[in-house]
Structures are given as C-alpha cells and as structure tokens.
Design an enzyme around this catalytic site. Structure first.
Site, PDB file in Angstrom:
ATOM      1  N   LYS A  79      26.159  84.532 -46.074  1.00 15.37           N
ATOM      2  CA  LYS A  79      25.772  85.737 -46.829  1.00 15.37           C
ATOM      3  C   LYS A  79      25.318  85.396 -48.245  1.00 15.37           C
ATOM      4  O   LYS A  79      24.328  85.939 -48.728  1.00 15.37           O
ATOM      5  CB  LYS A  79      26.945  86.724 -46.907  1.00 15.37           C
ATOM      6  CG  LYS A  79      27.258  87.440 -45.621  1.00 15.37           C
ATOM      7  CD  LYS A  79      28.226  88.589 -45.848  1.00 15.37           C
ATOM      8  CE  LYS A  79      29.472  88.197 -46.585  1.00 15.37           C
ATOM      9  NZ  LYS A  79      30.304  87.213 -45.857  1.00 15.37           N
ATOM     10  N   THR A  81      24.146  82.509 -49.343  1.00 14.26           N
ATOM     11  CA  THR A  81      22.869  81.799 -49.224  1.00 14.26           C
ATOM     12  C   THR A  81      21.735  82.776 -48.940  1.00 14.26           C
ATOM     13  O   THR A  81      20.643  82.674 -49.511  1.00 14.26           O
ATOM     14  CB  THR A  81      22.956  80.746 -48.103  1.00 14.26           C
ATOM     15  OG1 THR A  81      24.106  79.929 -48.312  1.00 14.26           O
ATOM     16  CG2 THR A  81      21.719  79.861 -48.079  1.00 14.26           C
ATOM     17  N   ARG A 102      30.071  87.434 -56.402  1.00 12.88           N
ATOM     18  CA  ARG A 102      31.445  87.249 -56.859  1.00 12.88           C
ATOM     19  C   ARG A 102      31.667  85.877 -57.485  1.00 12.88           C
ATOM     20  O   ARG A 102      30.988  84.916 -57.165  1.00 12.88           O
ATOM     21  CB  ARG A 102      32.419  87.396 -55.681  1.00 12.88           C
ATOM     22  CG  ARG A 102      32.677  88.817 -55.258  1.00 12.88           C
ATOM     23  CD  ARG A 102      33.752  88.877 -54.185  1.00 12.88           C
ATOM     24  NE  ARG A 102      33.324  88.267 -52.939  1.00 12.88           N
ATOM     25  CZ  ARG A 102      34.124  88.068 -51.894  1.00 12.88           C
ATOM     26  NH1 ARG A 102      35.402  88.410 -51.971  1.00 12.88           N
ATOM     27  NH2 ARG A 102      33.665  87.528 -50.786  1.00 12.88           N
ATOM     28  N   LYS A 113      38.071  74.868 -48.450  1.00 11.95           N
ATOM     29  CA  LYS A 113      36.747  75.470 -48.492  1.00 11.95           C
ATOM     30  C   LYS A 113      35.822  74.771 -49.468  1.00 11.95           C
ATOM     31  O   LYS A 113      34.630  74.604 -49.222  1.00 11.95           O
ATOM     32  CB  LYS A 113      36.865  76.956 -48.852  1.00 11.95           C
ATOM     33  CG  LYS A 113      35.535  77.695 -48.853  1.00 11.95           C
ATOM     34  CD  LYS A 113      35.731  79.174 -49.167  1.00 11.95           C
ATOM     35  CE  LYS A 113      34.408  79.916 -49.190  1.00 11.95           C
ATOM     36  NZ  LYS A 113      34.577  81.341 -49.536  1.00 11.95           N
ATOM     37  N   ALA A 295      38.816  90.094 -50.299  1.00 15.17           N
ATOM     38  CA  ALA A 295      38.030  90.970 -49.438  1.00 15.17           C
ATOM     39  C   ALA A 295      38.895  91.755 -48.456  1.00 15.17           C
ATOM     40  O   ALA A 295      38.382  92.613 -47.756  1.00 15.17           O
ATOM     41  CB  ALA A 295      36.991  90.159 -48.674  1.00 15.17           C
ATOM     42  N   PHE A 323      33.052  89.284 -46.184  1.00 19.16           N
ATOM     43  CA  PHE A 323      33.349  89.448 -44.764  1.00 19.16           C
ATOM     44  C   PHE A 323      32.208  90.176 -44.036  1.00 19.16           C
ATOM     45  O   PHE A 323      31.141  90.401 -44.586  1.00 19.16           O
ATOM     46  CB  PHE A 323      34.676  90.163 -44.540  1.00 19.16           C
ATOM     47  CG  PHE A 323      35.888  89.378 -44.976  1.00 19.16           C
ATOM     48  CD1 PHE A 323      35.826  88.008 -45.204  1.00 19.16           C
ATOM     49  CD2 PHE A 323      37.106  89.999 -45.147  1.00 19.16           C
ATOM     50  CE1 PHE A 323      36.947  87.289 -45.602  1.00 19.16           C
ATOM     51  CE2 PHE A 323      38.240  89.283 -45.540  1.00 19.16           C
ATOM     52  CZ  PHE A 323      38.149  87.929 -45.755  1.00 19.16           C
ATOM     53  N   PHE A 411      18.761  78.116 -38.500  1.00 19.45           N
ATOM     54  CA  PHE A 411      19.129  76.706 -38.550  1.00 19.45           C
ATOM     55  C   PHE A 411      18.053  75.922 -37.797  1.00 19.45           C
ATOM     56  O   PHE A 411      17.339  76.481 -36.952  1.00 19.45           O
ATOM     57  CB  PHE A 411      20.483  76.462 -37.876  1.00 19.45           C
ATOM     58  CG  PHE A 411      21.638  77.183 -38.526  1.00 19.45           C
ATOM     59  CD1 PHE A 411      21.488  77.897 -39.718  1.00 19.45           C
ATOM     60  CD2 PHE A 411      22.891  77.169 -37.950  1.00 19.45           C
ATOM     61  CE1 PHE A 411      22.553  78.561 -40.318  1.00 19.45           C
ATOM     62  CE2 PHE A 411      23.971  77.820 -38.532  1.00 19.45           C
ATOM     63  CZ  PHE A 411      23.792  78.519 -39.713  1.00 19.45           C
ATOM     64  N   TRP A 439      17.420  78.278 -46.741  1.00 14.94           N
ATOM     65  CA  TRP A 439      18.230  77.086 -47.004  1.00 14.94           C
ATOM     66  C   TRP A 439      17.326  75.846 -47.103  1.00 14.94           C
ATOM     67  O   TRP A 439      17.453  75.057 -48.030  1.00 14.94           O
ATOM     68  CB  TRP A 439      19.261  76.889 -45.883  1.00 14.94           C
ATOM     69  CG  TRP A 439      20.162  75.708 -46.114  1.00 14.94           C
ATOM     70  CD1 TRP A 439      21.316  75.672 -46.836  1.00 14.94           C
ATOM     71  CD2 TRP A 439      19.951  74.366 -45.642  1.00 14.94           C
ATOM     72  NE1 TRP A 439      21.848  74.401 -46.837  1.00 14.94           N
ATOM     73  CE2 TRP A 439      21.032  73.579 -46.105  1.00 14.94           C
ATOM     74  CE3 TRP A 439      18.962  73.759 -44.861  1.00 14.94           C
ATOM     75  CZ2 TRP A 439      21.152  72.214 -45.823  1.00 14.94           C
ATOM     76  CZ3 TRP A 439      19.068  72.393 -44.581  1.00 14.94           C
ATOM     77  CH2 TRP A 439      20.159  71.641 -45.050  1.00 14.94           C
TER      78      TRP A 439
END
Length: 587
Positions: A79, A81, A102, A113, A295, A323, A411, A439
C-alpha cells in the site's frame, strides 16, 4: 529518472535520489509557503499547520484519494509503495499532487519488519530520518504519555503518605482515592520489549513510589498517538488531553488526566506534534508524514491535520489506510471522515496476483520463508478462485459511495493472462482497473494507474456512512460484521455484552467512534480463513474504552500493546560508518 530496482537496494536508490533533493528554499517556493509557515529541521522540515490553515482556510480543497488493499498476505501487498507510486505517476502527468503517510515506529524498525517507506523506485526520502525519529513526534508523545503516569503514581504515593488535612494544606489537592488494582494506563517506550509487558514498580520505602503491578506498551499504541491522528486542531488536542482515563477510584469512578491537572503540561509536550513533517518521493513529489497509530485499536492512518493541509496545498491529495479494506478503509470511511468532515473522491484497492493466489487456496505464505513456486509460476485458475476476496472489498468501497480503482501492483513474475483475469473481474464488479509497475519503473510505470485515478476523481460520487451516529454500539458492530466482513452475525461473551449495555445506557458515550479490533489477515476473526468465508459468526470478547480519543474498541481477538523482539532482529545488522557518519544496514 528511474533507478535499477532489481540491482540496487532501497537505501542505494534513496541515497542517489537524496543527492538532488530540493532545498528548503525550493520547497517553500514549490509549495507557496512563507518562512513562518515552514520550519527547518536539518534536511527535513515541519509545516506550520495553524499558520497555513489561517491563510488558506477558505481555499477550495483538492481531490481526496485514499489507498487501501485486499486482504493481504503476511508479507503485505504494497500500500505504501502504491501510494508513493501514485504520487509519482500523477507527477508525470504534470499534476499538483502530494500525500500523507504514517510515521514508522522504532519497534518494528529494529525488529523483524525493519523500516517501511515504500520500496524500489516508489519510496520516500530521506530514508534514514524517516526510520529513526523524524522530527521528534514520537519522543514528544512518549514524554507526554509518561508524564501522565508520573502524575498518577506520585499522587498515589502522596495520598498514602498524607492525611486529607495535609493534602489540602500542602498542595490544595483533594483525595482521589485511586484503586491500585484498577490502573488502566501504563508506560510507553518505542521498542518491542516483551520484558516490560508486566512489571512491578515502586519498590523501596514510603518515598520511592507506590508499589503495584504496572506495564509498558509500544509508543505507537499510546492513546496520545491515536488522539494526534484524529484531532482537527490545537484546541481539539488540548480538550482531549483532559479526558484520558488513567485509572478508577475505589467506587468505580474514572480518574482522568484533568483530575490530576496534567493535561496542560501534556499538551505543552505535544504542541509541536500537530505540525506534519515534510518528506518527498524519490521523484520529488511532496509527502507529509504525520502520526503513526496502531491499525487495530486506533484508526491506523496518518492524521486528519495532514489531510486538511494537503487538500489546501495540492490539487490531488493521497492518503493511506492501514491493513485491508475491511479494517483500514472501514475506519477511514466511518471514523476518520466522520471526525474530519472530509469527503473522499476515490479509493484505490491495492491488489497483487500473489495475494489472490493465496485466497484461491495457494500454499501458506510465511514472512521470512521463501515463497512456494505456485506464487511465481502462471496459474490463472488459482487467481480466479481468489478473486472473490477482491470483489468483496470493491463492494465495500462502493457501499461507501466512493469511486473504486483497483491497482494491480505488478511483480515481474505476474503473467499477462493472470493480470487480464483480474482486470476483467474488477471491471465487472464496477471498478476501474490499472496495472502499475511503480516499484520497478517509478512514475513512468504508474501512468496508466494515475490516469485511471484522475478520471475517477472527475466522476460524481455519493459518499455516505455505513451507520448513523445515533446507532447503538451493538447494532453498529452487527452492521459492520454482516455488511463489511460478511459474517452471519455477532456473538458476545457475557462480560463484553454487559459492558456494551452499560456503555449504551450512558449518553456520554453516544458520540464515541466504533473502532473494531480484529486480524487483518482474514475477513473473519480467524487469520487462517482466506478468501470470502461463509457461515461464520464474529465473536466479541471485550470492549476497550479510550475516553480521550473517544474510541470504543470491540475486540474480536486478543491484542498485545507491546510486541516482542525476535531472535534475529534487524538491529543486529545496523551500524554507523564512523568515517562518513552514515547509518548502515537499516534497509
């Protein structure tokens, strides 16, 4: 220009882009800001919210665009990206575009992460500052939050040590008679520190505090962070600082920050946090970073304040919900927009072939482990079986009256036929659909996506909330469970139902937001159930009360406000080049 995202790591792309990052003077000119509206913090800056809104308050708002996602894999579907890629794509179209995301927490950054600022050619810069404290908002929140605990524990000590006459004579304080077994608040720190989840404080003598059980949470779980994300201005922040419930007295009456006369000092610590920090994409579109609330127990998105500023400064303002669309978008729709009074034009549903294959019955996806080859080889049938999950999220967006745009976050392993199947299903469900390679290619790869969003912004919509504010708590939960999640109904534990009835009977809770707490890995409460499960009931075991933020949080599962640090955390790889002073290993 787009960098080679396959060969270059994110930090290398960031470093290359940072070499040509606009100067402070260039940013002021680009955004049309005066020196008084633009506060310099090293390579970053804060935007003075009060001054900007005072000057531009009567200016028409730009187009308001929200980014959400289908039910994700544990790896996330991009999200952030996608949000950054959309800013870059609209920038390529020559549009005045910006956004708000955020702020990341130090806990995940130093844990499994790692940091998150987009990726590839669709990332925010400068990445080191983004990942390590920015301009100090989280630090200010920690100080304000922990000051409330200092005030509470000191008061408990003094009330134990002094008589009522001494309290009156020495301090002019009345006895609050706080119940040490009903202290709701705890301390916060911005790391994942499982050793601090349950602690004993106040060991020693009569003047060393009050001996009792206590706890720590991670900083971004603080009610103060939740408050920062939903306040409209400084007076709103100040008012909410007085209403936070810290504990209960021995008769069951809440003890709030205003009872301890600490709300003013807490606001003083947070006075600068209302000003968003300015960053930019790797292609130099402006993006504010402001607030980083959980979230699940909170709204899970950047602040109302940043959206208010962005809608004045930009013709197209992009924001992201944490989310999937069942949680993040639902809270954006029924909580954030209700608090802000802002009406969105478009919601982008980030989708990946990988996630759709998982929902179609693909092998389990586990963070840190290699993907099964089912996710990297063509399997149109598996994609088609997973498409109902995407369609359900499209239906939820349309239920809000917002125009949906499906972004296939592509991708290199995705095939033409797999993408065609998704596009066909999205359009049949009433959404525009675009494939984006942001990306790999930055803004050049997001032009089709940007054009689709721009077109959707021009279409009329009929934004409406799912439920009226007058609807009672249990009825709200029932409506969300059935219409957004697809449940047959809701079951309440006796304790949760008793609490819900108490809250419904007290009119002071009527305007509190309903902030659902459940897993993001399924439309249900069970993270192992994928796709669009049928024939299930949502269980509610508790309702958390956040009186400052004015949140009621029905819990469809257990939550921890203090994550744990793994056996192989990211901090093992982080160091500083002592010659250049640059941080290494952060990305």
């Amino acid at each position: 220009m787009a960098y080679n995202a396959v060969e270059m790591k994110d930090w290398q792309i960031s470093e290359a882009a940072e070499a040509n990052m606009p100067s402070h003077a260039e940013w002021r000119e680009k955004l049309g800001l005066s020196k008084e509206e633009y506060q310099e913090y090293g390579r970053l800056s804060k935007l003075d919210f009060l001054k900007i809104m005072d000057r531009l308050g009567d200016k028409s708002d730009g187009k308001y665009i929200e980014v959400t996602a289908i039910t994700p894999t544990p790896l996330g579907e991009g999200k952030s990206t996608t949000s950054v890629g959309l800013m870059e794509g609209m920038g390529k179209l020559g549009l005045n575009v910006g956004g708000a995301l955020r702020q990341p927490s130090g806990g995940p950054t130093m844990n499994i992460k790692g940091t998150a600022a987009g990726g590839g050619n669709a990332l925010l810069i400068p990445m080191t500052e983004f990942s390590m404290g920015l301009t100090g908002d989280i630090n200010d929140i920690m100080n304000a939050h922990n000051l409330a605990m200092v005030a509470l524990t000191a008061r408990m000590q003094h009330e134990r040590n002094y008589t009522d006459e001494q309290l009156e004579r020495l301090t002019k304080m009345r006895r609050l008679d706080i119940d040490p077994t009903r202290v709701e608040f705890g301390w916060i720190i911005d790391f994942c520190a499982q050793a601090l989840r349950n602690i004993i404080i106040g060991l020693g003598g009569r003047f060393d505090g009050y001996t009792m059980q206590s706890k720590f949470g991670i900083a971004v779980s603080s009610e103060l962070m939740a408050i920062l994300s939903i306040v409209r201005d400084l007076p709103d922040l100040r008012a909410k600082m007085d209403e936070i419930t810290l504990a209960f007295d021995k008769t069951g009456k809440p003890v709030k920050t205003k009872d301890l006369e600490v709300g003013g000092a807490m606001t003083a610590w947070m006075r600068n946090t209302i000003n968003p920090t300015l960053m930019c994409t790797a292609e130099y579109q402006p993006c504010m970073v402001h607030a980083g609330p959980f979230a699940n127990i909170a709204v899970g998105q950047s602040s109302i304040i940043a959206d208010r500023v962005g809608l004045k400064l930009f013709d197209y303002h992009i924001t992201e919900s944490g989310f999937g669309a069942d949680i993040g978008f639902e809270k954006f729709w029924n909580v954030k927009c209700r608090n802000s009074g802002l009406k969105p034009h478009v919601s982008v549903l980030t989708s990946t072939i990988r996630a759709l294959k998982m929902h179609g019955g693909g092998p389990k996806v586990v963070a840190g482990l290699a993907l099964d080859e089912a996710y990297t080889k063509e399997n149109v049938e598996l994609v088609e079986k997973g498409i109902p999950n995407m369609v359900k999220h499209i239906e939820n967006i349309r239920k809000a009256g917002i125009n949906p745009v499906v972004c296939i976050n592509a991708f290199h392993t995705d095939t033409k036929d797999e993408i065609a199947a998704v596009r066909k299903a999205a359009e049949e469900a009433g959404a525009r659909c675009a494939t984006s390679t942001h990306w790999a290619d930055g803004g050049d790869g997001a032009i089709e996506f940007a054009e689709a969003v721009k077109e959707a912004c021009e279409q009329p919509n009929d934004f409406q909330f799912l439920y009226p504010l007058e609807m009672k708590l249990r009825d709200r939960v029932d409506k969300i469970a059935k219409e957004v999640y697809g449940a047959d109904g809701v079951s309440w534990t006796p304790e949760a139902e008793q609490k819900a009835k108490m809250l419904e009977a007290d009119s002071s809770f009527d305007d509190f937001s309903t902030m659902m707490v459940k897993t993001h890995l399924s439309l249900t409460h069970d993270p192992t159930l994928k796709g669009v499960p049928k024939g299930w009931t949502l269980p509610i075991r508790d309702v958390l009360i956040y009186s400052g933020a004015k949140f009621l949080c029905p819990c469809a599962g257990t939550i921890s406000l203090m994550p744990g640090t793994s056996s192989n955390p990211a901090f093992r790889r982080i160091d500083v080049d002592t010659t250049s002073g640059k941080v290494e290993g952060l990305f």
